[in-house]
Design a protein around this motif. Structure first.
Motif, mmCIF file in Angstrom:
data_model
loop_
_atom_site.group_PDB
_atom_site.id
_atom_site.type_symbol
_atom_site.label_atom_id
_atom_site.label_comp_id
_atom_site.label_asym_id
_atom_site.label_seq_id
_atom_site.Cartn_x
_atom_site.Cartn_y
_atom_site.Cartn_z
ATOM 1 N N UNK B 3 17.740 -7.222 52.376
ATOM 2 C CA UNK B 3 18.814 -7.550 52.905
ATOM 3 C C UNK B 3 19.026 -8.548 53.644
ATOM 4 N N UNK B 4 18.766 -9.783 53.350
ATOM 5 C CA UNK B 4 18.707 -10.810 54.360
ATOM 6 C C UNK B 4 19.737 -11.836 54.185
ATOM 7 N N UNK B 5 20.359 -12.226 55.094
ATOM 8 C CA UNK B 5 21.551 -13.263 54.956
ATOM 9 C C UNK B 5 21.076 -14.447 54.609
ATOM 10 N N UNK B 6 21.872 -15.289 53.781
ATOM 11 C CA UNK B 6 21.413 -16.529 53.472
ATOM 12 C C UNK B 6 21.832 -17.794 54.472
ATOM 13 N N UNK B 7 21.511 -17.373 55.511
ATOM 14 C CA UNK B 7 21.528 -18.516 56.622
ATOM 15 C C UNK B 7 20.753 -19.955 56.464
ATOM 16 N N UNK B 8 19.461 -19.522 55.787
ATOM 17 C CA UNK B 8 18.745 -20.592 55.602
ATOM 18 C C UNK B 8 19.369 -21.599 54.485
ATOM 19 N N UNK B 90 19.453 8.447 63.135
ATOM 20 C CA UNK B 90 20.776 8.506 62.672
ATOM 21 C C UNK B 90 20.987 6.827 62.183
ATOM 22 N N UNK B 91 19.950 6.020 62.175
ATOM 23 C CA UNK B 91 20.257 4.429 62.000
ATOM 24 C C UNK B 91 19.920 4.551 60.568
ATOM 25 N N UNK B 92 19.416 5.257 59.811
ATOM 26 C CA UNK B 92 18.938 4.837 58.169
ATOM 27 C C UNK B 92 20.436 4.252 57.581
ATOM 28 N N UNK B 93 20.186 2.865 57.233
ATOM 29 C CA UNK B 93 21.268 2.387 56.644
ATOM 30 C C UNK B 93 22.132 1.653 57.600
ATOM 31 N N UNK B 94 21.966 1.862 58.720
ATOM 32 C CA UNK B 94 23.020 1.270 59.712
ATOM 33 C C UNK B 94 23.061 -0.130 60.059
ATOM 34 N N UNK B 95 22.038 -0.653 59.569
ATOM 35 C CA UNK B 95 22.026 -2.349 59.625
ATOM 36 C C UNK B 95 22.907 -2.899 58.479
ATOM 37 N N UNK B 96 23.028 -2.124 57.414
ATOM 38 C CA UNK B 96 23.797 -2.597 56.423
ATOM 39 C C UNK B 96 25.114 -2.994 56.801
ATOM 40 N N UNK B 97 25.581 -1.766 57.682
ATOM 41 C CA UNK B 97 26.871 -1.551 57.847
ATOM 42 C C UNK B 97 27.298 -2.737 59.161
ATOM 43 N N UNK B 98 26.344 -2.761 59.942
ATOM 44 C CA UNK B 98 26.554 -3.430 61.164
ATOM 45 C C UNK B 98 26.298 -5.145 61.015
ATOM 46 N N UNK B 99 25.997 -5.430 59.705
ATOM 47 C CA UNK B 99 25.760 -6.989 59.451
ATOM 48 C C UNK B 99 27.408 -7.869 59.553
ATOM 49 N N UNK B 100 27.224 -8.764 60.149
ATOM 50 C CA UNK B 100 28.544 -9.727 60.187
ATOM 51 C C UNK B 100 29.304 -9.468 58.790
ATOM 52 N N UNK B 101 30.693 -9.491 58.384
ATOM 53 C CA UNK B 101 31.530 -9.255 57.680
ATOM 54 C C UNK B 101 30.990 -10.467 56.464
ATOM 55 N N UNK B 102 30.790 -11.765 57.111
ATOM 56 C CA UNK B 102 30.923 -12.774 56.062
ATOM 57 C C UNK B 102 29.980 -13.160 55.513
ATOM 58 N N UNK B 103 28.672 -12.148 55.620
ATOM 59 C CA UNK B 103 27.558 -12.553 55.240
ATOM 60 C C UNK B 103 26.691 -11.186 54.806
ATOM 61 N N UNK B 104 26.580 -11.019 53.539
ATOM 62 C CA UNK B 104 25.809 -9.649 53.245
ATOM 63 C C UNK B 104 25.045 -9.908 51.906
ATOM 64 N N UNK B 106 21.335 -11.027 49.507
ATOM 65 C CA UNK B 106 19.669 -11.335 49.667
ATOM 66 C C UNK B 106 19.464 -12.875 49.589
ATOM 67 N N UNK B 107 18.338 -13.098 50.458
ATOM 68 C CA UNK B 107 18.275 -14.623 50.259
ATOM 69 C C UNK B 107 17.781 -15.316 49.100
ATOM 70 N N UNK B 108 17.442 -14.606 48.344
ATOM 71 C CA UNK B 108 17.024 -15.194 46.913
ATOM 72 C C UNK B 108 17.947 -15.025 45.932
ATOM 73 N N UNK B 109 19.194 -14.586 46.212
ATOM 74 C CA UNK B 109 20.050 -14.486 45.397
ATOM 75 C C UNK B 109 21.340 -15.555 45.810
ATOM 76 N N UNK B 110 21.012 -15.982 46.980
ATOM 77 C CA UNK B 110 22.189 -16.738 47.568
ATOM 78 C C UNK B 110 23.538 -16.485 47.263
ATOM 79 N N UNK B 111 23.851 -15.453 47.506
ATOM 80 C CA UNK B 111 25.305 -14.826 47.182
ATOM 81 C C UNK B 111 25.956 -14.520 48.375
ATOM 82 N N UNK B 112 27.012 -15.240 48.810
ATOM 83 C CA UNK B 112 27.594 -15.084 49.998
ATOM 84 C C UNK B 112 29.123 -14.187 49.783
#
Lengths: 263, 170
Positions: B3-8, B90-104, B106-112
């Motif tokens: 799960x990588x945001x498509x900032x690039x 306790x952090x399993x999966x926590x990064x998903x929930x803590x990502x900024x709301x506007x971006x979530x 995968x970089x290779x799908x370019x879906x925002x």
């Protein structure tokens, strides 16, 4: 960037000064967008750092609890071992402390397990911190900055300098053309000259064609360009969603003239 | 899938718009001042943006990785971190929930995705609004129980689509 040869290397050649306005808009747009992206990227990295830090804190607490349990287990074992006594025949009766000993072993194993996890997590966090430290170095010419510094330089310095330069240039051009421009970008002293639809359309076509050319170049030259090379844009302002300025409204950016038109 | 945001992609889109406009303007403005302006501002801006994305290049130096590598690196570290923490974390999966709301994405799908904002892609194609309900992040445990997919919080965009399709069909 493949640019056409200069038509007038020693003179002035501006076929359409509106195109210069479009460019200054694009520069301002770039600065604002990069500022928004900088903030979003920073927020993303900070969220990861915080989540890692919270998790490490949690494991530190678990380690403290495990060490406390180990200490209790050792005390219990020690008390058990001290509870030996001599019977009436004078023989020493050794207490059976196998349970206490097992509890100490279990507690030691738990402390060891948590400590290893913690060390691993702290090592990962340290690698992340190291990279983010570099990323957050301020922009510098002598000592290069990190990515965040580059974005700050582009959004706060370079784009502003460029747009100021261009505004001064436009001021001269517009004075030369006797076009007075009001603060809202409209023509005041002379009736506004509406661009014919064909010109507007050809401008849009030219921009689209240029975009395709740039996209093709990005695909071939930049390894990080993604295969489909598409990014979601807001329909309102046409910017990438992180850099959206219109909150989905129908607003369109107009060029804003900051200089004193009375001069 | 990561799960990588498509900032690039977004940074490249900004650069693309600047360069495209610069190319268009260059057809209308063709004198020494243009050369001076482009040499002084436009080319350096584009080079710096490229450096930001891809790391130090010949002309421009930058500390650390370019954004593309850095996002990949962070994703790998997060995965390692979660694996090292194991189920006790306790952090399993926590990064998903803590990502900024506007971006979530995968970089290779370019879906925002941004709330209910209508979206279009830089290729001019409308992106259909995904019916991703709020409960994805709130009721993560239910998803695992119901569908036995990857661990909660590690859903890729593809996973989410599959989940949503299954839910609709049930």
């Amino acid at each position: 960037m493949d640019l056409p040869e200069l038509i007038k290397p020693n003179g002035v050649y501006v076929a359409d000064h509106h195109s210069l306005m479009d460019l200054v808009n694009a520069i301002v747009y770039t600065g604002e967008s990069l500022a928004s992206l900088r903030s979003a990227v920073d927020g993303y990295f900070r969220s990861i750092e915080n989540a890692m830090e919270n998790s490490i804190d949690d494991f530190r607490r678990q380690l403290q609890d495990a060490q406390s349990r180990l200490s209790d287990a050792r005390a219990a074992l020690s008390a058990c071992e001290d509870s030996g006594y001599y019977d009436d025949d004078g023989n020493y009766v050794r207490p059976n402390c196998s349970c206490e000993r097992a509890e100490v072993r279990e507690a030691e194993s738990e402390v060891d397990r948590i400590r290893k996890i913690l060390e691993r997590l702290e090592a990962i966090k340290s690698k992340v911190d190291s990279e983010l430290y570099k990323y957050r170095q301020p922009f510098g010419v002598v000592i290069p900055g990190g990515g965040d510094g580059v974005l700050e330089y582009l959004s706060d310095n370079q784009s502003k300098e460029a747009s100021d330069f261009m505004n001064r240039l436009l001021e001269i051009i517009e004075e030369y053309l006797s076009v007075n421009v009001s603060a809202d970008g409209g023509v005041t002293s002379t009736p506004p000259k509406e661009e014919p639809i064909e010109i507007t359309r050809s401008k849009a076509d030219a921009f689209r064609e240029a975009s395709v050319r740039v996209m093709e170049r990005q695909r071939t030259e930049q390894p990080s360009s993604h295969p489909n090379n598409a990014v979601a844009l807001c329909l309102g302002c046409g910017r990438p969603v992180v850099a959206c300025i219109c909150a989905n409204g129908p607003l369109q950016r107009e060029r804003i003239f900051n200089y004193d038109i009375s001069r | 899938m990561s799960m990588i945001p498509d900032y690039v992609s977004q940074v490249q889109e900004v650069a693309r718009q600047l360069e495209a406009q610069a190319l268009v303007t260059a057809t209308q403005w063709s004198d020494s001042r243009r050369k001076e302006f482009y040499d002084r501002y436009i080319e350096p801006m584009l080079e710096w943006i490229d450096t930001y994305v891809n790391g130090s290049s010949g002309a421009r130096s930058m500390q650390g990785m370019g954004l593309d590598d850095l996002l990949q690196f962070m994703d790998e570290q997060v995965s390692e971190f979660e694996a090292a923490g194991g189920s006790a974390s306790a952090g399993i999966g926590f990064f998903y929930g803590s990502m900024p709301q506007q971006i979530m994405v995968s970089p290779r799908t370019s879906r925002s995705e941004v709330q209910a904002m209508p979206l279009t892609s830089s290729n001019g194609v409308d992106i259909p609004e995904e019916q991703a309900p709020d409960q994805i992040s709130k009721n993560r445990t239910d998803w695992t129980v119901d569908y036995n997919l990857n661990s909660p919080g590690n859903f890729s965009a593809q996973n989410l689509r599959e989940i949503l399709n299954r839910r609709r069909n049930n």
